[in-house]
Design a protein around this motif. Structure first.
Motif, short mmCIF file in Angstrom:
data_model
loop_
_atom_site.label_atom_id
_atom_site.label_comp_id
_atom_site.label_asym_id
_atom_site.label_seq_id
_atom_site.Cartn_x
_atom_site.Cartn_y
_atom_site.Cartn_z
N VAL A 173 -5.75 12.95 9.38
CA VAL A 173 -4.99 11.98 10.41
C VAL A 173 -5.90 12.18 11.71
O VAL A 173 -6.47 11.14 12.20
CB VAL A 173 -3.68 12.13 10.43
CG1 VAL A 173 -3.17 11.30 11.78
CG2 VAL A 173 -2.81 11.58 9.40
N GLY A 174 -6.03 13.48 12.02
CA GLY A 174 -6.77 13.87 13.21
C GLY A 174 -8.20 13.54 13.15
O GLY A 174 -8.84 13.04 14.15
N LEU B 192 -7.48 5.12 9.68
CA LEU B 192 -6.47 5.80 10.43
C LEU B 192 -4.95 5.54 9.86
O LEU B 192 -4.23 6.16 9.59
CB LEU B 192 -6.43 5.80 11.99
CG LEU B 192 -5.46 6.50 12.84
CD1 LEU B 192 -5.30 7.81 12.62
CD2 LEU B 192 -5.61 6.15 14.22
N TRP B 193 -4.94 4.11 9.47
CA TRP B 193 -3.52 3.55 9.07
C TRP B 193 -3.31 4.16 7.76
O TRP B 193 -2.24 4.52 7.55
CB TRP B 193 -3.64 2.03 9.16
CG TRP B 193 -3.58 1.31 10.64
CD1 TRP B 193 -3.64 1.98 11.70
CD2 TRP B 193 -3.14 0.07 10.75
NE1 TRP B 193 -3.47 1.07 12.78
CE2 TRP B 193 -3.30 -0.17 12.26
CE3 TRP B 193 -3.00 -1.14 10.11
CZ2 TRP B 193 -2.97 -1.29 13.04
CZ3 TRP B 193 -2.60 -2.42 10.66
CH2 TRP B 193 -2.50 -2.45 11.99
N PHE B 194 -4.36 3.98 6.81
CA PHE B 194 -4.17 4.46 5.58
C PHE B 194 -3.69 5.95 5.67
O PHE B 194 -2.73 6.34 4.96
CB PHE B 194 -5.50 4.45 4.97
CG PHE B 194 -5.61 5.02 3.57
CD1 PHE B 194 -4.70 4.54 2.56
CD2 PHE B 194 -6.33 6.40 3.33
CE1 PHE B 194 -4.56 5.26 1.22
CE2 PHE B 194 -6.18 6.92 2.13
CZ PHE B 194 -5.48 6.64 1.23
N ALA C 169 0.62 10.34 5.47
CA ALA C 169 1.43 11.30 6.28
C ALA C 169 2.96 10.80 6.18
O ALA C 169 3.85 11.67 5.89
CB ALA C 169 0.69 11.36 7.76
N LEU C 170 3.05 9.72 6.46
CA LEU C 170 4.42 9.21 6.42
C LEU C 170 5.25 9.50 5.02
O LEU C 170 6.27 10.06 5.00
CB LEU C 170 4.74 7.64 6.76
CG LEU C 170 4.41 7.33 8.24
CD1 LEU C 170 4.24 5.79 8.54
CD2 LEU C 170 5.50 7.82 9.19
N LEU D 149 0.89 -0.90 -0.09
CA LEU D 149 0.00 -0.02 0.14
C LEU D 149 0.80 1.26 0.00
O LEU D 149 0.57 2.48 -0.85
CB LEU D 149 -1.03 0.00 1.11
CG LEU D 149 -1.99 1.32 1.34
CD1 LEU D 149 -2.67 1.46 0.17
CD2 LEU D 149 -2.66 1.12 2.55
N ALA D 150 2.11 1.38 0.72
CA ALA D 150 2.86 2.38 0.76
C ALA D 150 3.45 2.56 -0.50
O ALA D 150 3.66 3.74 -0.78
CB ALA D 150 3.97 2.04 1.84
N ALA D 151 3.80 1.52 -1.27
CA ALA D 151 4.31 1.61 -2.85
C ALA D 151 3.21 2.19 -3.64
O ALA D 151 3.63 3.32 -4.47
CB ALA D 151 4.86 0.51 -3.35
#
Ligand code: PRT
Length: 107
Positions: A41-42, A67-69, A74-75, A9-11
């Motif tokens: 995120v908040g 939230l994880w997504f 954000a990362l 998912l990050a890719a």
């Protein structure tokens, strides 16, 4: 979700940088920038808390996924990825919570 799912998912998220905001939700978030990403995120964290207060198990899973997504977005926005977080969690393995807390106070 395995570590592999997070990395895949990050890719996908990374691949959306510079993409068309009209075609991709992630590209739209990147295009809007830091404030929009952090606001999401908040919001998702708040929605998770509300779902947990209601005790709705499936809603808790759903909101945690949101939230994880958004945390992954954000990362990526800050040039980081899930591996950085997994490495940090691995570093903490075997430390008691109290040891971890003591180390943080030293920083
Ligand atoms: N996992 C997700 C994912 N989870 C949640 N969302 C989106 O996050 C938003 C959730 O926000 P809200 O619940 O607040 O709903 P909303 O009010 O409609 O959202 P906003 O438009 O106000 O931000 C919704 O628009 C969802 O579609 C996601 N969007 C994308 N992904 C993954 O990211 C990949 C890339 O997506 P695109 O960039 O759209 O191709 C997809 O293939 C999926 O794997």
């Amino acid at each position: 979700m395995s570590d592999d799912t997070l990395l895949k998912l990050a890719a996908v998220i990374e691949s959306r940088k510079g993409g068309d905001p009209a075609q991709s939700y992630v590209a739209k978030l990147f295009d809007k920038g830091t404030d929009t990403i952090l606001k999401k995120v908040g919001e998702e964290a708040t929605e998770l808390v509300m779902a947990a207060k209601d005790g709705e198990r499936q809603k808790i899973v759903y909101e945690t996924a949101d939230l994880w997504f958004h945390s992954l977005v954000a990362l990526a926005h800050f040039g980081l990825g899930p591996q950085d977080v997994l490495d940090e969690l691995a570093r903490r393995e075997g430390l008691s919570g109290l040891q971890e807390f003591a180390q943080r106070k030293e920083k």
